[in-house]
Design a protein around this motif. Structure first.
Motif, PDB file in Angstrom:
ATOM      1  N   GLU A 535      27.427  43.441  33.539  1.00  0.00           N
ATOM      2  CA  GLU A 535      28.321  43.275  34.684  1.00  0.00           C
ATOM      3  C   GLU A 535      29.433  42.271  34.369  1.00  0.00           C
ATOM      4  N   VAL A 536      29.086  41.208  33.640  1.00  0.00           N
ATOM      5  CA  VAL A 536      30.053  40.162  33.301  1.00  0.00           C
ATOM      6  C   VAL A 536      29.913  39.829  31.819  1.00  0.00           C
ATOM      7  N   LEU A 537      31.041  39.642  31.151  1.00  0.00           N
ATOM      8  CA  LEU A 537      31.059  39.201  29.758  1.00  0.00           C
ATOM      9  C   LEU A 537      31.954  37.976  29.653  1.00  0.00           C
ATOM     10  N   VAL A 538      31.483  36.983  28.892  1.00  0.00           N
ATOM     11  CA  VAL A 538      32.241  35.751  28.667  1.00  0.00           C
ATOM     12  C   VAL A 538      32.416  35.576  27.174  1.00  0.00           C
ATOM     13  N   ALA A 539      33.648  35.384  26.713  1.00  0.00           N
ATOM     14  CA  ALA A 539      33.929  35.216  25.294  1.00  0.00           C
ATOM     15  C   ALA A 539      33.255  33.956  24.752  1.00  0.00           C
ATOM     16  N   PRO A 540      32.993  33.910  23.436  1.00  0.00           N
ATOM     17  CA  PRO A 540      32.293  32.759  22.855  1.00  0.00           C
ATOM     18  C   PRO A 540      32.971  31.426  23.120  1.00  0.00           C
ATOM     19  N   ASN A 541      34.296  31.418  23.220  1.00  0.00           N
ATOM     20  CA  ASN A 541      35.010  30.159  23.468  1.00  0.00           C
ATOM     21  C   ASN A 541      35.378  29.979  24.940  1.00  0.00           C
ATOM     22  N   GLY A 542      34.961  30.881  25.799  1.00  0.00           N
ATOM     23  CA  GLY A 542      35.266  30.781  27.221  1.00  0.00           C
ATOM     24  C   GLY A 542      36.703  31.074  27.571  1.00  0.00           C
ATOM     25  N   GLY A 543      37.462  31.634  26.642  1.00  0.00           N
ATOM     26  CA  GLY A 543      38.880  31.849  26.888  1.00  0.00           C
ATOM     27  C   GLY A 543      39.205  33.058  27.732  1.00  0.00           C
ATOM     28  N   ILE A 544      38.279  34.007  27.840  1.00  0.00           N
ATOM     29  CA  ILE A 544      38.539  35.216  28.630  1.00  0.00           C
ATOM     30  C   ILE A 544      37.216  35.699  29.209  1.00  0.00           C
ATOM     31  N   VAL A 545      37.298  36.310  30.384  1.00  0.00           N
ATOM     32  CA  VAL A 545      36.123  36.803  31.109  1.00  0.00           C
ATOM     33  C   VAL A 545      36.384  38.249  31.507  1.00  0.00           C
ATOM     34  N   GLY A 546      35.359  39.087  31.425  1.00  0.00           N
ATOM     35  CA  GLY A 546      35.481  40.481  31.837  1.00  0.00           C
ATOM     36  C   GLY A 546      34.420  40.842  32.848  1.00  0.00           C
ATOM     37  N   VAL A 547      34.824  41.446  33.956  1.00  0.00           N
ATOM     38  CA  VAL A 547      33.907  41.848  35.030  1.00  0.00           C
ATOM     39  C   VAL A 547      33.988  43.354  35.186  1.00  0.00           C
ATOM     40  N   LEU A 548      32.833  44.027  35.150  1.00  0.00           N
ATOM     41  CA  LEU A 548      32.789  45.482  35.229  1.00  0.00           C
ATOM     42  C   LEU A 548      33.077  45.950  36.655  1.00  0.00           C
ATOM     43  N   THR A 549      33.983  46.900  36.771  1.00  0.00           N
ATOM     44  CA  THR A 549      34.308  47.507  38.066  1.00  0.00           C
ATOM     45  C   THR A 549      34.242  49.029  37.925  1.00  0.00           C
ATOM     46  N   ALA A 550      34.401  49.722  39.031  1.00  0.00           N
ATOM     47  CA  ALA A 550      34.375  51.183  38.993  1.00  0.00           C
ATOM     48  C   ALA A 550      35.545  51.748  38.195  1.00  0.00           C
ATOM     49  N   GLU A 551      36.646  51.015  38.122  1.00  0.00           N
ATOM     50  CA  GLU A 551      37.837  51.486  37.401  1.00  0.00           C
ATOM     51  C   GLU A 551      37.863  51.033  35.950  1.00  0.00           C
ATOM     52  N   GLY A 552      36.954  50.185  35.541  1.00  0.00           N
ATOM     53  CA  GLY A 552      36.945  49.646  34.183  1.00  0.00           C
ATOM     54  C   GLY A 552      36.562  48.178  34.211  1.00  0.00           C
ATOM     55  N   ARG A 553      36.727  47.506  33.083  1.00  0.00           N
ATOM     56  CA  ARG A 553      36.386  46.087  33.011  1.00  0.00           C
ATOM     57  C   ARG A 553      37.618  45.240  33.323  1.00  0.00           C
ATOM     58  N   ALA A 554      37.570  44.545  34.447  1.00  0.00           N
ATOM     59  CA  ALA A 554      38.675  43.664  34.837  1.00  0.00           C
ATOM     60  C   ALA A 554      38.652  42.411  33.976  1.00  0.00           C
ATOM     61  N   LEU A 555      39.794  42.074  33.381  1.00  0.00           N
ATOM     62  CA  LEU A 555      39.908  40.908  32.509  1.00  0.00           C
ATOM     63  C   LEU A 555      40.672  39.801  33.210  1.00  0.00           C
ATOM     64  N   SER A 556      40.266  38.567  32.941  1.00  0.00           N
ATOM     65  CA  SER A 556      40.890  37.424  33.609  1.00  0.00           C
ATOM     66  C   SER A 556      42.229  37.045  32.995  1.00  0.00           C
ATOM     67  N   ARG A 557      42.545  37.593  31.819  1.00  0.00           N
ATOM     68  CA  ARG A 557      43.819  37.271  31.174  1.00  0.00           C
ATOM     69  C   ARG A 557      44.413  38.525  30.569  1.00  0.00           C
ATOM     70  N   ALA A 558      45.738  38.631  30.670  1.00  0.00           N
ATOM     71  CA  ALA A 558      46.438  39.800  30.130  1.00  0.00           C
ATOM     72  C   ALA A 558      46.866  39.603  28.694  1.00  0.00           C
ATOM     73  N   LYS A 559      46.876  38.366  28.214  1.00  0.00           N
ATOM     74  CA  LYS A 559      47.286  38.071  26.847  1.00  0.00           C
ATOM     75  C   LYS A 559      46.311  37.062  26.237  1.00  0.00           C
TER      76      LYS A 559
END
Length: 687
Positions: A535-559
C-alpha cells in the motif's frame, strides 16, 4: 519402510536419467544459504556437517536399496551447495565504503559499460580514495562519467574527483538487492563524477584479454555505423557500452535483446561455421583429406575458436554454459562418442554453480538454462516423431518458429519476474531476425576475422552491417506496434522456485508423475496473480514516498529520486512516468499539503502519512499526533505518539513498506544481517 519401497520403485523407473537432478539439488543448498536472514554461524555449518555425515552413512549402507542411496545423495548435494555458497561469500569478502564522501579517486580501469540510464561507467581496481586507509579501501569502485567524457582504455590508471557511496540496498523490502550483487563483484563503492577523468598513465599489458577485447571493439565500431557497430561489438566481444539506448530499448521491447548476449546461439553458430568451413577446406585438398581424419581436425579447430570466443566474451554465465556444451559435443566427436544433451546441460550448470554459486539468483543463469533445457527436452521428444518428407525450407522455418516459441515460453516467467515486461510480438520478431543472425551475421563475423590479417576485414563487416541493420529494423518495427509490451507485477519470492520446480518436473522426470509439474506451475502462476502490491513504499533515504491508489501509485514528488520511482513503477506493473504518478498525489493529499510537507490519508489502515521535504520542514516538525506516520530524509524528533521513519531510522532499516493490513515491513526485516547487508552509516560524512 513401505515409503522407501515406493521411492525405490520410482527410482528404478528413472534409472539412467537422474544426473540432471544433481545441479537442482546442489542449487537448493545454494538457495537455502541465500534465504537465511542471519549470516551462517557455527550452528549452521555443524548442521551442514551433520547432513553430510548422515548422507555418507546412507551412501555407505545403501547398497541394498536405491532409495537410501538417493536420500543420501540428496542430503550430501544440498549440504555441499550450502557450503559452496558460504565459502564463495567469504572468499570474495572485501572492504565496503562506510559513508558518503566527495574527494579524489584514483585507480586502474578494468571495465567499461553503460548504466540503465545510458551513462558511461568505468570500474576501477587498485583504487586510492582520498582520506581512506588502505585496509578500508574497497577492492573495486564504479563511477558514472559525465556526457561527452573522454573514454579511457582498459588498463589506464586514471584520477578524478567523485561523489561516492556504499552500494545501496533494495528500494523496497522484497526488491532486487544491489548490495548482494555488488558484494560478489567486490564492488565496495559506487558513484559519479562531474569533471573530466584524467589519465595518470597508460597501464602495462597486464590485462591482455580485456585490452584485446577493447581494441577489437574499437576497431569494429570504427568501420561501421554507430547502431550496427555497437551491436557487432556486443556479439563479438561482449562490449555493450556503445549500443545506443534507443536501439537497446527496441531490442528489449521486441524480445530480441537475447541476440546481444553471447550465449548458446552465438557459440553454437560460431562453432558450427568453423567446423563446417574447416571440413570443406580440408576436403578440397585430397592429399590432406586422405591422410587425416578431417572431422576430428575440424572439431579441434572449432574447439580452439570457441575457447578464444569465450575469453573475448568476458566469460559470462550464458557464454560459459554455451561453451561447456559446445566443448563437450566437440570432445565427443574426437572420442567417436555421442554426447547426451541433458547430461551436458547438467554438467554446465554444475560447473557454473561451483565457480559462481551466486549465479543461481541471476536472470541470465535462470533464463539461459530454462531455454536450453526446454529446447532439448521438446526437440528430443519430437525427433523420433518427425519425418523428412517435408521440403527442407519448410522444416527450417518450422524449426525456427518452434524453437522461438519454446524458448520464449520457457523464459517468459523469469523474464517477467526480473524485468516486469512481456513482449507480445516476440515470436514474430524472432522468426524474422534469428535466421538472419545464423545465415549472415555470424558467418560474416568469421569472414571478417579471417580477412583481418590481410586488411580486408571490411568485407565481412559490411555483410555484418547488412544483417544487423535488418535485425534492428525488425526490432524497431515490432516495438512500434500497438501493445508491443505489457507490464506485470513483481511476484512473491516463492513463485519462481515453485514454477522452476514445476518446469523441471515436466522436463526431467519420466512417466506420468511428470504431469504433476502442471498443477505446480499453475499454483505458482495463481500465487503470482493473487499477490497484492504494498500500500505504501518509502525510499531507502526517505526522499520519496509512493501510495497505491486505484489509478496507480501516487508519488510525493514529481522530480528527483528517479531510480526508486522507476523501480516501483516496474514492480507495480505500471508504464506510467514519475511525473504522471506524482499527479495522483493530490487525490489523497490533505488540505495542509504544501511544497515542503505533503500529507496523505490512508483509508485502508486509518493512518495519516506526512512526508517532510527539506531541512526547514524537518526543523519545523516538532509535534505529531496518534496514528500519524512521519517520513523524512532528515533527522526529526517530534513530540507525540506517532511512527517516525526519518534519516536515522531508515539508515538502520532500509526502505520500508506498508502492506494491506497496515503492517510496516523493512528491508532489515526481510534481508536480515548478512555479509553484504551490514548497514554502513550512510548518513555520516567523510572523516
Amino acid at each position: 519402510m513401505r515409503a522407501l519401497g515406493v521411492l525405490d520403485g520410482l527410482l528404478q523407473s528413472q534409472r539412467g536419467d537422474l544426473f540432471p537432478w544433481v545441479p537442482v539439488l546442489f542449487g537448493i543448498g545454494i538457495g537455502l544459504f541465500f534465504s537465511l536472514r542471519v549470516e551462517p554461524g557455527l550452528a549452521h555449518y555443524l548442521w551442514g556437517t551433520g547432513m553430510a555425515s548422515a548422507a555418507l552413512a546412507m551412501l555407505w549402507r545403501g547398497d541394498r536399496q536405491d532409495a537410501v542411496v538417493f536420500l543420501g545423495w540428496i542430503l550430501l548435494l544440498v549440504a555441499l551447495g550450502f557450503a559452496t555458497a558460504g565459502l564463495r561469500a567469504h572468499t570474495v569478502e572485501a572492504p565496503v565504503l562506510q559513508y558518503r564522501s566527495y574527494g579524489a579517486v584514483e585507480g586502474r580501469v578494468i571495465a567499461i559499460d553503460r548504466s540503465a540510464r545510458d551513462r558511461l561507467r568505468i570500474t576501477l581496481d587498485q583504487p586510492f580514495l582520498d582520506r581512506n586507509s588502505p585496509d578500508q579501501t574497497p577492492a573495486r569502485v564504479r563511477l558514472s562519467l559525465p556526457d561527452g567524457a573522454r573514454v579511457p582504455r582498459i588498463g589506464d590508471r586514471v584520477m578524478t574527483t567523485a561523489h561516492l557511496m556504499p552500494p545501496q540496498g533494495p528500494v523496497e523490502p522484497h526488491g532486487f538487492d544491489f548490495r548482494r550483487h555488488a558484494w560478489f563483484q567486490q564492488l565496495g563503492a559506487v558513484g559519479y563524477t562531474r569533471v573530466p577523468v584524467l589519465i595518470v598513465s597508460h597501464g602495462p599489458r597486464d590485462l591482455p584479454v580485456e585490452q584485446l577485447r577493447q581494441r577489437l571493439s574499437t576497431g569494429i565500431r570504427s568501420q561501421m555505423p554507430v547502431a550496427t557497430g555497437g551491436f557487432a561489438s556486443a556479439i563479438t566481444t561482449g562490449d555493450r557500452s556503445a549500443i545506443p539506448r534507443a536501439a537497446l530499448e527496441a531490442l528489449r521491447a521486441s524480445n530480441l535483446a537475447h541476440l546481444l548476449a553471447i550465449s548458446g546461439l552465438h557459440m553454437g553458430l560460431l562453432a558450427g561455421v568453423v567446423f563446417g568451413g574447416l571440413r570443406l577446406l580440408l576436403a578440397l585438398a585430397p592429399a590432406i583429406a586422405q591422410r587425416l581424419d578431417t572431422k576430428k581436425v575440424a572439431a579441434v579447430g572449432a574447439l580452439l575458436t570457441a575457447s578464444a570466443y569465450l575469453l573475448l566474451s568476458g566469460m559470462q554465465v550464458a557464454s560459459t554454459r554455451a561453451y561447456i556444451m559446445v566443448a563437450m559435443m566437440l570432445v565427443a566427436v574426437l572420442l567417436d562418442r555421442r554426447a547426451l544433451s541433458l547430461r551436458v546441460v547438467a554438467l554446465a550448470a554444475m560447473v557454473i554453480l561451483l565457480l559462481r554459486p551466486e549465479s543461481l539468483l541471476s536472470p541470465g543463469f535462470q533464463m539461459s538454462f530454462a531455454a536450453t533445457t526446454a529446447l532439448i527436452v521438446i526437440f528430443g521428444g519430437l525427433r523420433d516423431r518427425l519425418t523428412p518428407s517435408s521440403p527442407r525450407w519448410l522444416r527450417m522455418v518450422a524449426g525456427v518458429v518452434l524453437s522461438s516459441l519454446i524458448a520464449g515460453l520457457a523464459t517468459a516467467p523469469f523474464g517477467a519476474a526480473h524485468f516486469n515486461m512481456i513482449s507480445h510480438y516476440g515470436l514474430l520478431a524472432n522468426v524474422l531476425a534469428v535466421p538472419v543472425m545464423g545465415a549472415l551475421v555470424v558467418p560474416a563475423a568469421v569472414l571478417a576475422l579471417c580477412l583481418a590479417p590481410v586488411g580486408a576485414a571490411w568485407a565481412g563487416l559490411a555483410l555484418m552491417d547488412l544483417g544487423i541493420s535488418w535485425i534492428l529494423f525488425v526490432a524497431n518495427w515490432v516495438a512500434a506496434l500497438d501493445g508491443a509490451q505489457g507490464a506485470v507485477t513483481m511476484p512473491p519470492a516463492s513463485v519462481l522456485p515453485l514454477m522452476a520446480f514445476g518446469g523441471l518436473l515436466l522436463g526431467l522426470w519420466r512417466g506420468r508423475l511428470r504431469l504433476l509439474g502442471v498443477p505446480v506451475l499453475i499454483g505458482g502462476a495463481l500465487i503470482w496473480y493473487g499477490s497484492p502490491r504494498p500500500e505504501v513504499l518509502v525510499a531507502p533515504n526517505g526522499g520519496i514516498v509512493g501510495v497505491l491508489t486505484a489509478e496507480g501509485r501516487a508519488l510525493s514528488r514529481a522530480k528527483g529520486h528517479g531510480y526508486a520511482a522507476e523501480r516501483w513503477a516496474e514492480n507495480d506493473g505500471s508504464l506510467q512516468t514519475q511525473k504522471e504518478d506524482a499527479q495522483l498525489w493530490p487525490l489523497i493529499a490533505g488540505p495542509e499539503a504544501s511544497g515542503k510537507s505533503v500529507t496523505a490519508y490512508l483509508a485502508a489502515s486509518d493512518q495519516r502519512l506526512t512526508h517532510v521535504i527539506g531541512k526547514a520542514a524537518a526543523e519545523a516538525m516538532t509535534e505529531c499526533t496518534a496514528g500519524e506516520v512521519i517520513i523524512s530524509a532528515k533527522s526529526v524528533a517530534p513530540i507525540g505518539d506517532c511512527l517516525v521513519f526519518d534519516a536515522d531510522a531508515l539508515n538502520r532499516l532500509g526502505s520500508v513498506q506498508m502492506d494491506a493490513e497496515g503492517r510496516w515491513i523493512s528491508v532489515q526485516d526481510v534481508v536480515g544481517t548478512r555479509l553484504w547487508s551490514r548497514d554502513p552509516e550512510t548518513s555520516q560524512s567523510s572523516p
